[in-house]
Structure formats: C-alpha cells, structure tokens
Design a protein around this motif. Structure first.
Motif, PDB file in Angstrom:
ATOM      1  N   ILE A  18     -24.392  54.580  23.079  1.00  0.00           N
ATOM      2  CA  ILE A  18     -23.551  54.106  21.980  1.00  0.00           C
ATOM      3  C   ILE A  18     -22.574  53.045  22.477  1.00  0.00           C
ATOM      4  CG2 ILE A  18     -21.730  54.782  20.350  1.00  0.00           C
ATOM      5  CD1 ILE A  18     -23.145  57.521  20.138  1.00  0.00           C
ATOM      6  N   ALA A  19     -21.947  53.326  23.614  1.00  0.00           N
ATOM      7  CA  ALA A  19     -20.982  52.382  24.180  1.00  0.00           C
ATOM      8  C   ALA A  19     -21.653  51.095  24.617  1.00  0.00           C
ATOM      9  CB  ALA A  19     -20.267  53.036  25.363  1.00  0.00           C
ATOM     10  N   SER A  84     -31.632  55.110  11.196  1.00  0.00           N
ATOM     11  CA  SER A  84     -30.552  54.564  10.379  1.00  0.00           C
ATOM     12  C   SER A  84     -30.556  53.047  10.574  1.00  0.00           C
ATOM     13  CB  SER A  84     -29.208  55.197  10.770  1.00  0.00           C
ATOM     14  OG  SER A  84     -28.226  54.937   9.785  1.00  0.00           O
ATOM     15  N   HIS A  85     -29.415  52.463  10.883  1.00  0.00           N
ATOM     16  CA  HIS A  85     -29.339  51.010  11.046  1.00  0.00           C
ATOM     17  C   HIS A  85     -28.421  50.669  12.197  1.00  0.00           C
ATOM     18  CE1 HIS A  85     -25.252  50.625   9.183  1.00  0.00           C
ATOM     19  NE2 HIS A  85     -25.617  51.771   8.633  1.00  0.00           N
ATOM     20  N   VAL A  98     -25.464  53.486  13.952  1.00  0.00           N
ATOM     21  CA  VAL A  98     -25.880  53.523  15.361  1.00  0.00           C
ATOM     22  C   VAL A  98     -26.148  54.952  15.830  1.00  0.00           C
ATOM     23  CG1 VAL A  98     -25.062  53.132  17.722  1.00  0.00           C
ATOM     24  CG2 VAL A  98     -24.778  51.347  15.984  1.00  0.00           C
ATOM     25  N   LEU A  99     -25.271  55.872  15.464  1.00  0.00           N
ATOM     26  CA  LEU A  99     -25.453  57.255  15.907  1.00  0.00           C
ATOM     27  C   LEU A  99     -26.794  57.802  15.459  1.00  0.00           C
ATOM     28  CD1 LEU A  99     -24.450  59.873  17.185  1.00  0.00           C
ATOM     29  CD2 LEU A  99     -23.286  60.402  15.028  1.00  0.00           C
ATOM     30  N   GLY A 100     -27.184  57.508  14.220  1.00  0.00           N
ATOM     31  CA  GLY A 100     -28.456  58.010  13.716  1.00  0.00           C
ATOM     32  C   GLY A 100     -29.657  57.471  14.460  1.00  0.00           C
ATOM     33  N   GLU A 374     -18.472  65.427  19.308  1.00  0.00           N
ATOM     34  CA  GLU A 374     -19.022  65.507  17.956  1.00  0.00           C
ATOM     35  C   GLU A 374     -20.365  64.797  17.861  1.00  0.00           C
ATOM     36  OE1 GLU A 374     -14.872  65.721  15.366  1.00  0.00           O
ATOM     37  OE2 GLU A 374     -15.581  63.807  16.142  1.00  0.00           O
ATOM     38  N   CYS A 375     -20.505  63.660  18.528  1.00  0.00           N
ATOM     39  CA  CYS A 375     -21.800  62.959  18.547  1.00  0.00           C
ATOM     40  C   CYS A 375     -22.873  63.836  19.180  1.00  0.00           C
ATOM     41  CB  CYS A 375     -21.681  61.641  19.320  1.00  0.00           C
ATOM     42  SG  CYS A 375     -20.680  60.369  18.501  1.00  0.00           S
TER      43      CYS A 375
END
Length: 399
Positions: A18-19, A84-85, A98-100, A374-375
């Motif tokens: 993610i980062a 997701s996107h 992004v998380l999805g 949480e992620c």
C-alpha cells in the motif's frame, strides 16, 4: 481475542505494498493524485500487474481496460472475484480502492506460498476509471453508453485514445461484458466511505447493498425586479422559493421513516446581484436509499411540496431527472458467510449500507486513514470468506 489461523495474510507485506503504491502520484501534502489514464495511473497499473504475475496469476486487459489477474483453481468454471480500483480523485488518499486490489493480490500470495489452490479460480480485478465514468465496471456489467462522446475527458481526450493507452479497445467494448456464470461471487474489501464504524468501534462492515440514487435538476423561475422599488407582496422571488424547497428536501429526509439521505449541494442564482430580486435559481438534489419504493415515495412527496411552495411564492418550477440508479442488494449467502468469519475471528461487525454508489474511514481525501492493523484484519476476513465460499459453492454447484 487473538485467533490463530491455519492461513493468514502477511500484514507487513500488504501494508508495504500500500505504501509503495502511494509513492506513485504522491502529493506534497501526503495524499495521492492518480487520475485515470494519467501517466501516474499507467505507472501504477504496471506495478500492480507485476505483483499479480509474481503471485502466480495470469494477467489480461479487457476491452474496457480492466486489469484482471487470475489464479487458477482445481477445476474450470466460475471464479471467486475481488478487486476495486487504483485511480484516485485529484487529491485522494492511500487506501480508497487500493486496499481492495492489494488485499486480493495478498490472498493469492498466501495461497501460493502455502501450495494451496481452491476449487475455484480467484480473480483480482482493477476496474477502469472508477472515480469518474466507471466505464470499467459498467462495461463488465454490459451497461455502457453506446456513444464515445459520453466518455470524452474534460481536457477533450477521446475515450478511444484513453482506452488504447491502457490496452483497451473502445470498438470491442461489448466484449468486456461478463456472463453471470463466469463469477460465482464477488467480494470487495473497501475502506468505509463514512464514519459509522469509527464511531461505533466496530471492525468490519458487512454491506447489505449499494443504494439506489435519484439525481434531479430543479429550475425555479420568478421575476428579476429592483430590490428597492418592488414591494414585498409583489415579489416573485426565485431564491426565496428555492430556499424553502431546499429546507423541504432536508425535512422530508429527516422525518420520513427509513434510511434515506437527501442533499442539495449545488445552487446557482440569476442575476446574482445585490440590488435585484432573484429571477431564476437552479439547484440539484441527490436522493439515496437502499429501498427503491422508499425513494419513489420520497420523490412523490417532494414534488407535491415543491408545487405548494411554487404556488405560494408565485414562481414556476421545472424538475428534470438527471440520473436514476436502481439499488443493488448484496447476496444474503455472502453476507452470512462474512458474518460467520467475523464471529470465528473475533472481529466486531455491523451491517451497513454502501451509500457511495460505486465502492463495496472517510475517503476521497488526502488525510483518509485506515491503520495497518485494520487493513490486515480486513484482508484476513477476505481470505477466510473466500475459503468458506469456495467450500460452500463447490458443494452446491457454484450458486
């Protein structure tokens, strides 16, 4: 409560991904600008594609530019899909969409590392231009507008050019449509686009459905007269009438039983001069609810109220429907599976309505934030949900 899982995601790796992705399009304020079809969007797509391949997925780009990574199952047939996107609004954050996508890739990484394949294939999808035209998901559902001008960018760039840049093809857009039998279930992990979970302290939101939506344009016409020489009783003040209508929209949404929301967020006044009684006002209304019946009843009440206000203020009104989207209910079987997973993992949960309209903490802002823990919890819930759905659908013939 800590639950030891036979399979669990690598939280450090997920949050590192993610980062890393947030570095593409990074803004000085800490946010991200990665608008669809921009050079930043293209760079991010290439990076995500490389991660998909490294995880053992085959990658294809459909005619709408959707990136589809597929991890094969033990048998041919319908896939369990997620995604997701990765495009953002002009000043977006690190997590929206992004998380999805990255959680979907992380699920596959874990399965491959452990030598596991499910009965079903797993697909992780990056949908095209989710923050503007939503052409990617619309094409996959077979709901695109058959007019390329509808999708022309604000800078004048054609959709044909945009799709070609990312490997799509407008002339074959119909081929992006997926048959329902190709996907056994679609489960998207997404940050909450609101503050309900934060306020209640719950970990997981189990989405009941995506709201239906009406968007209306209202024109109120009065008479633009001199502010000093026109007596109060003789005025046909379009702004006074429009103001009463705006208050009526809010009152109806608050007092009508249901979970609806109603917003007037756009208003213009003519001639917009200090010494002139307003002669015309245009405003736009956004109505959302999971119940189509409730939306229709609310709309009918609103029109009656507007008619009474127009009569009392000696103005005329014109209402134009700009958008109508039917509600989409989430499958009870999938909701129940997510609830079972939360109970087994010891994650607190709450049933929620998705009101954003295109995605399944506050997002669309530079300072959106979801903690690494949480992620990781969300990704573990996704992994365990897929494991359960795989067994469930395999036993019952997919659906």
């Amino acid at each position: 409560m800590t639950v030891r899982l036979a399979l669990s995601v690598n939280g450090s790796r997920l949050n590192s991904s993610i980062a890393q992705l947030a570095q593409i399009g990074k803004l000085t304020g800490g946010g991200v600008s990665r608008v669809a079809f921009s050079k930043e969007d293209l760079l991010a797509r290439k990076l995500v594609e490389s991660w998909m391949r490294e995880a053992g997925m085959t990658v294809r780009i459909d005619a709408a530019g959707n990136t589809i990574g597929r991890y094969p199952g033990l048998r041919e047939g319908a896939a369990l899909a997620t995604g997701s996107h990765i495009d953002t609004v002009p000043t977006g954050g690190h997590f929206d969409g992004v998380l999805g996508v990255l959680a979907g890739i992380e699920v596959v990484r874990v399965l491959r590392e452990n030598g596991r394949r499910l009965e079903h294939a797993i697909e992780t999808i990056v949908f095209t231009d989710e923050e503007n035209t939503v052409i990617g998901c619309k094409a996959m559902a077979g709901n695109t507008v058959n007019n390329p001008e509808y999708y022309r960018r604000s800078d004048g760039t054609s959709i044909e050019t945009c799709l070609a840049q990312i490997g799509g093809d407008w002339s074959k857009i119909a081929e992006a449509k997926r048959h329902p039998k190709e996907i056994a279930a679609f489960v998207e992990l997404h940050v909450e686009q609101g503050g309900v979970l934060e306020s209640t302290g719950d970990c997981i939101g189990v989405v009941k459905g995506i709201v239906g939506q009406y968007r209306l344009g209202v024109t109120v016409t009065g008479s633009p007269n001199h502010a000093g020489s026109t007596p109060m009783h003789a005025r046909k003040d379009a702004l006074v009438a429009a103001s009463q209508m705006v208050l009526a929209v809010n009152k109806l949404a608050v007092e009508t039983p249901g979970e609806q929301v109603a917003t007037v967020g756009y208003l213009t006044v003519w001639p917009n001069a200090t010494n002139t009684v307003p002669g015309k006002v245009e405003f736009k209304i956004d109505l959302r609810d999971l119940s189509e019946t409730n939306l229709e009843q609310l709309l009918a009440k609103m029109k009656l109220e507007f008619g009474a206000i127009a009569s009392a203020t000696q103005t005329e009104i014109e209402i134009t429907q700009l958008l109508h989207v039917q509600p989409t209910l989430a499958a009870p079987k999938i909701q129940n599976t997510i609830v079972e997973v939360c109970q087994e993992l010891g994650f607190s949960y709450r049933h929620l309505i998705s009101r954003a309209g295109h995605d399944a903490q506050v997002s669309h802002a530079e300072d959106e934030y979801t903690s690494p823990a949480e992620c990781t919890q969300g990704a573990n819930a996704l992994l365990q949900t897929f494991l359960k759905l795989d067994r469930l659908y395999a036993a019952k013939g997919d659906r």
